[in-house]
Scaffold this motif. Structure first.
Motif, mmCIF file in Angstrom:
data_model
loop_
_atom_site.group_PDB
_atom_site.id
_atom_site.type_symbol
_atom_site.label_atom_id
_atom_site.label_comp_id
_atom_site.label_asym_id
_atom_site.label_seq_id
_atom_site.Cartn_x
_atom_site.Cartn_y
_atom_site.Cartn_z
ATOM 1 N N ASP A 31 44.474 58.274 42.490
ATOM 2 C CA ASP A 31 43.854 57.384 43.479
ATOM 3 C C ASP A 31 42.388 57.739 43.708
ATOM 4 O O ASP A 31 41.668 57.012 44.401
ATOM 5 N N SER A 32 41.936 58.838 43.138
ATOM 6 C CA SER A 32 40.530 59.229 43.270
ATOM 7 C C SER A 32 39.659 58.158 42.620
ATOM 8 O O SER A 32 39.818 57.835 41.444
ATOM 9 N N ALA A 33 38.765 57.592 43.408
ATOM 10 C CA ALA A 33 37.932 56.476 42.939
ATOM 11 C C ALA A 33 36.951 56.125 44.045
ATOM 12 O O ALA A 33 37.026 56.641 45.160
ATOM 13 N N GLU A 35 48.667 44.569 40.530
ATOM 14 C CA GLU A 35 49.784 45.468 40.217
ATOM 15 C C GLU A 35 49.520 46.875 40.753
ATOM 16 O O GLU A 35 50.441 47.641 41.009
ATOM 17 N N ILE A 36 48.245 47.206 40.921
ATOM 18 C CA ILE A 36 47.896 48.533 41.447
ATOM 19 C C ILE A 36 48.346 48.651 42.906
ATOM 20 O O ILE A 36 48.742 49.715 43.372
ATOM 21 N N ASN A 65 31.164 36.436 60.484
ATOM 22 C CA ASN A 65 31.701 35.072 60.363
ATOM 23 C C ASN A 65 32.413 34.843 59.030
ATOM 24 O O ASN A 65 32.731 33.694 58.684
ATOM 25 N N HIS A 66 32.679 35.916 58.309
ATOM 26 C CA HIS A 66 33.345 35.767 57.026
ATOM 27 C C HIS A 66 34.845 35.629 57.218
ATOM 28 O O HIS A 66 35.427 36.132 58.191
ATOM 29 N N LEU A 67 35.476 34.975 56.232
ATOM 30 C CA LEU A 67 36.891 34.639 56.350
ATOM 31 C C LEU A 67 37.757 35.294 55.273
ATOM 32 O O LEU A 67 38.965 35.402 55.448
ATOM 33 N N TYR A 68 37.132 35.679 54.167
ATOM 34 C CA TYR A 68 37.878 36.221 53.041
ATOM 35 C C TYR A 68 37.475 37.678 52.873
ATOM 36 O O TYR A 68 36.282 38.001 52.859
ATOM 37 N N PHE A 69 38.466 38.530 52.694
ATOM 38 C CA PHE A 69 38.194 39.962 52.622
ATOM 39 C C PHE A 69 38.916 40.525 51.415
ATOM 40 O O PHE A 69 40.025 40.076 51.065
ATOM 41 N N TYR A 70 38.283 41.530 50.804
ATOM 42 C CA TYR A 70 38.791 42.082 49.554
ATOM 43 C C TYR A 70 38.629 43.597 49.538
ATOM 44 O O TYR A 70 37.704 44.141 50.131
ATOM 45 N N TRP A 71 39.531 44.232 48.823
ATOM 46 C CA TRP A 71 39.343 45.631 48.434
ATOM 47 C C TRP A 71 39.378 45.720 46.916
ATOM 48 O O TRP A 71 40.227 45.105 46.259
ATOM 49 N N TYR A 72 38.428 46.526 46.385
ATOM 50 C CA TYR A 72 38.352 46.824 44.971
ATOM 51 C C TYR A 72 38.242 48.329 44.827
ATOM 52 O O TYR A 72 37.835 49.026 45.772
ATOM 53 N N ARG A 73 38.551 48.813 43.644
ATOM 54 C CA ARG A 73 38.258 50.204 43.394
ATOM 55 C C ARG A 73 37.619 50.351 42.020
ATOM 56 O O ARG A 73 37.788 49.510 41.131
ATOM 57 N N GLN A 74 36.879 51.448 41.889
ATOM 58 C CA GLN A 74 36.191 51.727 40.640
ATOM 59 C C GLN A 74 36.321 53.218 40.359
ATOM 60 O O GLN A 74 35.752 54.039 41.092
ATOM 61 N N ILE A 75 37.101 53.544 39.344
ATOM 62 C CA ILE A 75 37.187 54.931 38.919
ATOM 63 C C ILE A 75 35.869 55.244 38.221
ATOM 64 O O ILE A 75 35.305 54.400 37.518
ATOM 65 N N LEU A 76 35.391 56.435 38.441
ATOM 66 C CA LEU A 76 34.040 56.811 38.039
ATOM 67 C C LEU A 76 33.708 56.352 36.628
ATOM 68 O O LEU A 76 34.392 56.685 35.664
ATOM 69 N N GLY A 77 32.645 55.554 36.530
ATOM 70 C CA GLY A 77 32.154 55.133 35.216
ATOM 71 C C GLY A 77 32.983 54.058 34.548
ATOM 72 O O GLY A 77 32.710 53.693 33.408
ATOM 73 N N GLN A 78 33.981 53.553 35.253
ATOM 74 C CA GLN A 78 34.859 52.567 34.615
ATOM 75 C C GLN A 78 34.728 51.203 35.285
ATOM 76 O O GLN A 78 33.880 50.994 36.133
#
Lengths: 113, 111
Positions: free
Chosen positions: A86-88, A59-60, A28-41
């Motif tokens: 793009d490895s993350a 900008e990414i 039932n969620h309406l907002y969706f996101y993608w994030y990334r995290q480079i190792l340890g950062q």
């Protein structure tokens, strides 16, 4: 408790190949996101999606990236031609309202070789 | 451009002690979040703070927001080993959806 699921948990791909990362947000969620995290950062925002369209992107998130919600349940992130950088770990998140907590999936570790 | 800074970046503390993590953000923001991340795991949402003076508490963690100072704090009371994790604050640009994260505070609570 409902949860956000992501597949695969780990993907290894050759540089220049296309990858699709999949997410099933909470129903039932309406907002969706993608994030990334480079190792340890730090965690980096990629894109938000609401009402079947991109609401904001960073900008990414250049022309190599795209998102889709093809069938009302899945939410995908496509990288057309992967680069080594793009490895993350890629996290999907969803929320019913921006004023409440978001729920994150367990992540997909993308390794580009 | 919205920037978020956390300090300290690393914190080692004894069980039973209190400490505060600080989060400054550079421009106005609609929402301030705190997250916890265990090593190799995903992000767990802890708090969402929306308005000036907002205070939220859960267990030994209490978060507050001062929008005039553009500062949020995460206060840890009587720390226990289970609180060892990385804590991130994040802020969303005014009127938008873009969430900028701080670098994270790696907390280690010694028994």
């Amino acid at each position: 408790e409902p949860e956000v699921t992501q597949t695969p948990s780990h993907q290894v791909t050759q540089m220049g190949q296309e990858v699709i990362l999949r997410c099933v947000p909470i129903s039932n969620h309406l907002y969706f996101y993608w994030y990334r995290q480079i190792l340890g950062q730090k965690v980096e925002f990629l894109v938000s999606f609401y009402n079947n369209e991109i609401s904001e992107k960073s900008e990414i998130f250049d022309d190599q990236f795209s998102v889709e919600r093809p069938d009302g349940s899945n939410f995908t992130l496509k990288i057309r031609s992967t680069k080594l950088e793009d490895s993350a770990m890629y996290f999907c998140a969803s929320t019913s309202d921006q004023a409440v907590r978001a729920f994150f999936g367990q992540g997909t570790r993308l390794t580009v070789v | 451009e919205l920037k978020v800074e956390q300090n300290p970046l690393f914190l080692s503390m004894q069980e039973g002690k209190n400490y505060t993590i600080y989060c400054n953000y550079s421009t106005t923001s609609d929402r301030l979040y705190w997250y916890r991340q265990d090593p190799g795991k995903s992000l767990e949402s802890l708090f969402v703070l929306l308005s000036n003076g907002a205070v939220k508490q859960e267990g030994r963690l209490m978060a507050s927001l001062d929008t005039k100072a553009r500062l949020s704090t995460l206060h840890i009371t009587a720390a226990v080993h289970d609180l060892s994790a990385t804590y991130f604050c994040a802020a969303t640009n005014t009127g938008g959806f873009k969430t900028i994260f701080g670098a994270g505070t790696r907390l280690f609570v010694k028994a």
